[in-house]
Design a protein around this motif. Structure first.
Motif, PDB file in Angstrom:
ATOM      1  N   ILE A  10       0.844  -1.201   0.000  1.00  0.00           N
ATOM      2  CA  ILE A  10       0.000   0.000   0.000  1.00  0.00           C
ATOM      3  C   ILE A  10       0.878   1.249   0.000  1.00  0.00           C
ATOM      4  N   ARG A  11       1.909   1.259   0.850  1.00  0.00           N
ATOM      5  CA  ARG A  11       2.822   2.419   0.903  1.00  0.00           C
ATOM      6  C   ARG A  11       3.524   2.624  -0.436  1.00  0.00           C
ATOM      7  N   ALA A  12       4.021   1.547  -1.033  1.00  0.00           N
ATOM      8  CA  ALA A  12       4.753   1.657  -2.296  1.00  0.00           C
ATOM      9  C   ALA A  12       3.856   2.209  -3.406  1.00  0.00           C
ATOM     10  N   PHE A  13       2.639   1.681  -3.528  1.00  0.00           N
ATOM     11  CA  PHE A  13       1.736   2.171  -4.572  1.00  0.00           C
ATOM     12  C   PHE A  13       1.298   3.603  -4.290  1.00  0.00           C
ATOM     13  N   ARG A  14       1.072   3.946  -3.014  1.00  0.00           N
ATOM     14  CA  ARG A  14       0.682   5.319  -2.657  1.00  0.00           C
ATOM     15  C   ARG A  14       1.771   6.289  -3.102  1.00  0.00           C
ATOM     16  N   LYS A  15       3.018   5.974  -2.785  1.00  0.00           N
ATOM     17  CA  LYS A  15       4.134   6.852  -3.153  1.00  0.00           C
ATOM     18  C   LYS A  15       4.316   6.906  -4.658  1.00  0.00           C
ATOM     19  N   LEU A  16       4.153   5.770  -5.320  1.00  0.00           N
ATOM     20  CA  LEU A  16       4.287   5.707  -6.770  1.00  0.00           C
ATOM     21  C   LEU A  16       3.283   6.633  -7.461  1.00  0.00           C
ATOM     22  N   LYS A  17       2.081   6.725  -6.871  1.00  0.00           N
ATOM     23  CA  LYS A  17       1.037   7.572  -7.447  1.00  0.00           C
ATOM     24  C   LYS A  17       1.123   9.016  -6.964  1.00  0.00           C
ATOM     25  N   MET A  44      -3.944  -4.945  10.157  1.00  0.00           N
ATOM     26  CA  MET A  44      -4.325  -5.600   8.901  1.00  0.00           C
ATOM     27  C   MET A  44      -5.416  -4.768   8.232  1.00  0.00           C
ATOM     28  N   PRO A  45      -5.254  -4.417   6.959  1.00  0.00           N
ATOM     29  CA  PRO A  45      -6.297  -3.639   6.286  1.00  0.00           C
ATOM     30  C   PRO A  45      -7.545  -4.485   6.078  1.00  0.00           C
ATOM     31  N   THR A  46      -8.705  -3.847   6.234  1.00  0.00           N
ATOM     32  CA  THR A  46      -9.962  -4.543   5.992  1.00  0.00           C
ATOM     33  C   THR A  46     -10.151  -4.724   4.488  1.00  0.00           C
ATOM     34  N   THR A  47     -11.042  -5.608   4.135  1.00  0.00           N
ATOM     35  CA  THR A  47     -11.373  -5.823   2.723  1.00  0.00           C
ATOM     36  C   THR A  47     -11.879  -4.527   2.096  1.00  0.00           C
ATOM     37  N   GLU A  48     -12.674  -3.786   2.859  1.00  0.00           N
ATOM     38  CA  GLU A  48     -13.215  -2.522   2.359  1.00  0.00           C
ATOM     39  C   GLU A  48     -12.096  -1.507   2.103  1.00  0.00           C
ATOM     40  N   LEU A  49     -11.129  -1.443   3.024  1.00  0.00           N
ATOM     41  CA  LEU A  49     -10.027  -0.502   2.858  1.00  0.00           C
ATOM     42  C   LEU A  49      -9.184  -0.869   1.633  1.00  0.00           C
ATOM     43  N   VAL A  50      -8.919  -2.146   1.458  1.00  0.00           N
ATOM     44  CA  VAL A  50      -8.145  -2.600   0.294  1.00  0.00           C
ATOM     45  C   VAL A  50      -8.864  -2.204  -0.994  1.00  0.00           C
ATOM     46  N   ALA A  51     -10.176  -2.387  -1.034  1.00  0.00           N
ATOM     47  CA  ALA A  51     -10.955  -2.019  -2.222  1.00  0.00           C
ATOM     48  C   ALA A  51     -10.891  -0.517  -2.471  1.00  0.00           C
ATOM     49  N   ALA A  54      -7.369   0.443  -3.808  1.00  0.00           N
ATOM     50  CA  ALA A  54      -7.231   0.068  -5.223  1.00  0.00           C
ATOM     51  C   ALA A  54      -7.999   1.037  -6.122  1.00  0.00           C
ATOM     52  N   GLU A  55      -9.207   1.408  -5.703  1.00  0.00           N
ATOM     53  CA  GLU A  55     -10.021   2.309  -6.521  1.00  0.00           C
ATOM     54  C   GLU A  55      -9.370   3.693  -6.630  1.00  0.00           C
ATOM     55  N   ILE A  56      -8.939   4.244  -5.510  1.00  0.00           N
ATOM     56  CA  ILE A  56      -8.338   5.578  -5.516  1.00  0.00           C
ATOM     57  C   ILE A  56      -7.037   5.596  -6.318  1.00  0.00           C
ATOM     58  N   LEU A  57      -6.237   4.546  -6.173  1.00  0.00           N
ATOM     59  CA  LEU A  57      -4.962   4.490  -6.890  1.00  0.00           C
ATOM     60  C   LEU A  57      -5.111   4.006  -8.329  1.00  0.00           C
ATOM     61  N   GLN A  58      -6.323   3.615  -8.698  1.00  0.00           N
ATOM     62  CA  GLN A  58      -6.629   3.128 -10.048  1.00  0.00           C
ATOM     63  C   GLN A  58      -5.757   1.935 -10.425  1.00  0.00           C
ATOM     64  N   ILE A  59      -5.713   0.974  -9.494  1.00  0.00           N
ATOM     65  CA  ILE A  59      -5.042  -0.299  -9.736  1.00  0.00           C
ATOM     66  C   ILE A  59      -6.012  -1.404  -9.355  1.00  0.00           C
ATOM     67  N   SER A  60      -5.732  -2.608  -9.793  1.00  0.00           N
ATOM     68  CA  SER A  60      -6.613  -3.719  -9.444  1.00  0.00           C
ATOM     69  C   SER A  60      -6.259  -4.242  -8.051  1.00  0.00           C
ATOM     70  N   ILE A  61      -7.233  -4.854  -7.414  1.00  0.00           N
ATOM     71  CA  ILE A  61      -6.978  -5.486  -6.119  1.00  0.00           C
ATOM     72  C   ILE A  61      -5.926  -6.576  -6.304  1.00  0.00           C
ATOM     73  N   HIS A  62      -5.971  -7.240  -7.442  1.00  0.00           N
ATOM     74  CA  HIS A  62      -4.981  -8.284  -7.748  1.00  0.00           C
ATOM     75  C   HIS A  62      -3.563  -7.705  -7.724  1.00  0.00           C
ATOM     76  N   ASP A  63      -3.369  -6.526  -8.324  1.00  0.00           N
ATOM     77  CA  ASP A  63      -2.044  -5.893  -8.333  1.00  0.00           C
ATOM     78  C   ASP A  63      -1.609  -5.495  -6.926  1.00  0.00           C
ATOM     79  N   LEU A  64      -2.569  -5.108  -6.093  1.00  0.00           N
ATOM     80  CA  LEU A  64      -2.268  -4.664  -4.736  1.00  0.00           C
ATOM     81  C   LEU A  64      -1.970  -5.845  -3.801  1.00  0.00           C
TER      82      LEU A  64
END
Length: 69
Positions: A10-17, A44-51, A54-64
């Motif tokens: 999550i941190r890596a993708f956040r910084k990347l974006k 541990m992130p909840t399922t809702e938080l992970v979703a 992914a939506e905000i960063l415009q990546i798939s849950i699979h990629d995350l």
């Protein structure tokens, strides 16, 4: 251990974006301290938080999702 893997990704993708922790927490509707706990692997992130992440960063849950070892 699993929480740490999620947090690192999550941190890596956040910084990347280009999001700061503060700006990203605001977009997610969570406090900076909660986001920090998730990114450090203390929570541990909840399922809702992970979703939401992914939506905000415009990546798939699979990629995350951390790869299985």
């Amino acid at each position: 251990m699993e929480a740490e893997k999620w947090g690192r990704r999550i941190r890596a993708f956040r910084k990347l974006k280009g999001y700061t922790q503060e700006g990203f927490a605001e977009k997610l509707g969570v406090s900076v301290s909660i986001l920090g706990e998730v990114e450090r692997g203390n929570r541990m992130p909840t399922t809702e938080l992970v979703a939401q992440v992914a939506e905000i960063l415009q990546i798939s849950i699979h990629d995350l999702t951390p790869p299985e070892e």
